[in-house]
Design a protein around this motif. Structure first.
Motif: not given
Length: 299
Positions: A128-137
């Protein structure tokens, strides 16, 4: 004859299902109420292509700090990554969430420390912590949350004043380190972990979003009161914690409990029921760790 609240809830969820293009075709399926959830209602829906999990969210979720649009963005990302059940529909305007129903057992507290399970949770958080951050969260900042909750405390509360001063010092130390913000769950309680025997599924992403991964870890460790050996096993499996983060972990656990205490203190003030008892228990734990740097992760 009085109308059952469960009947009212079922009518409401069928109405929401009917109003959503993605779920209209199975709005007449068999609904089975599910236990759990303090503010939301959940059902298992059996219909063609199912089963499905259906949640009707609390209408005042925003007041409780929930951003439904952000939650939908998070769910799309984590479901695609296989961390959460497949997403069918997420409609904030209808307070409606529909996912695939996972045939799995909900963890109990004892499951957290069963052999191998800490490593399984650590692997999920590492992914989870290695995933790209989705836009708009949205961003979850515990220091901001604490200040917001502190503002609601009544004046002249000696215990609150003492804990607030300690929290201020702890937050300053935590904020001294560089933070690489990541996608976080923020509520990794064992009841939000489903185990199908082969994999773990993370559910209840209402407070998921951009956050400090140290606080995500601290929350999991604190909610399950993990001692030194279990903490070391978890961190070894996680493998992503920087030395500066490890140095601040005890304080992060303390401030996580402090924010929890503020929430319970305000919601259950003077209540001797479960919420009030939990607030008192948290207060005693916070006070025992007399400088917000000792006692956490050491038994």
């Amino acid at each position: 004859m009085a109308t059952s609240p469960f009947a009212d809830d079922e009518r409401a969820v069928r109405s929401a299902l009917s109003a959503c293009d993605a779920t209209r075709s199975f709005a007449g399926g068999a609904l089975t109420p599910l236990e759990g959830g303090l503010s939301n209602r959940g059902w298992r829906l059996d219909e063609r292509g199912g089963p499905y999990f259906v949640r009707l969210g609390h209408p005042e979720a925003a007041r409780l700090g929930v951003d439904r649009a952000s939650e939908c963005r998070v769910l799309r990302s984590v479901a695609a990554a296989g961390l959460a059940p497949g997403l069918v529909a997420c409609e904030p305007s209808l307070n409606l969430l529909v996912t695939r129903y996972v045939e799995a057992a909900t963890w109990q507290a004892a499951d957290v420390t069963r052999p191998g399970n800490l490593r399984r949770v650590a692997a999920c958080l590492r992914q989870l912590h290695g995933m790209p951050l989705p836009a708009g969260v949205h961003t979850v900042d515990y220091a901001v949350q604490a200040r917001s909750l502190e503002a609601e405390l009544p004046p002249g509360d000696g215990l609150a004043d003492e804990l607030r001063a300690r929290a201020s010092r702890a937050f300053r130390r935590i904020e001294e380190r560089p933070v690489a913000w990541t996608l976080c769950h923020h509520d990794l309680h064992h009841l939000n972990l489903l185990d199908d025997g082969g994999r773990l599924w993370l559910v209840d992403w209402e407070y998921g979003g951009r956050g400090d991964p140290l606080m995500d870890i601290a929350g999991f460790l604190s909610m399950h009161e993990l001692g030194a050996a279990a903490t070391d096993e978890f961190l070894g499996a996680y493998g992503r914690l920087e030395p500066a983060d490890r140095d601040r972990l005890a304080e992060a656990r303390w401030v996580f409990d402090y924010v929890q205490w503020l929430w319970y203190r305000l919601r259950f003030a003077g209540d001797c029921e479960e919420g009030g008892v939990h607030a008192e228990r948290l207060a005693q734990r916070l006070l025992r760790c007399n400088n917000a740097r000792s006692g956490y992760g050491h038994g």
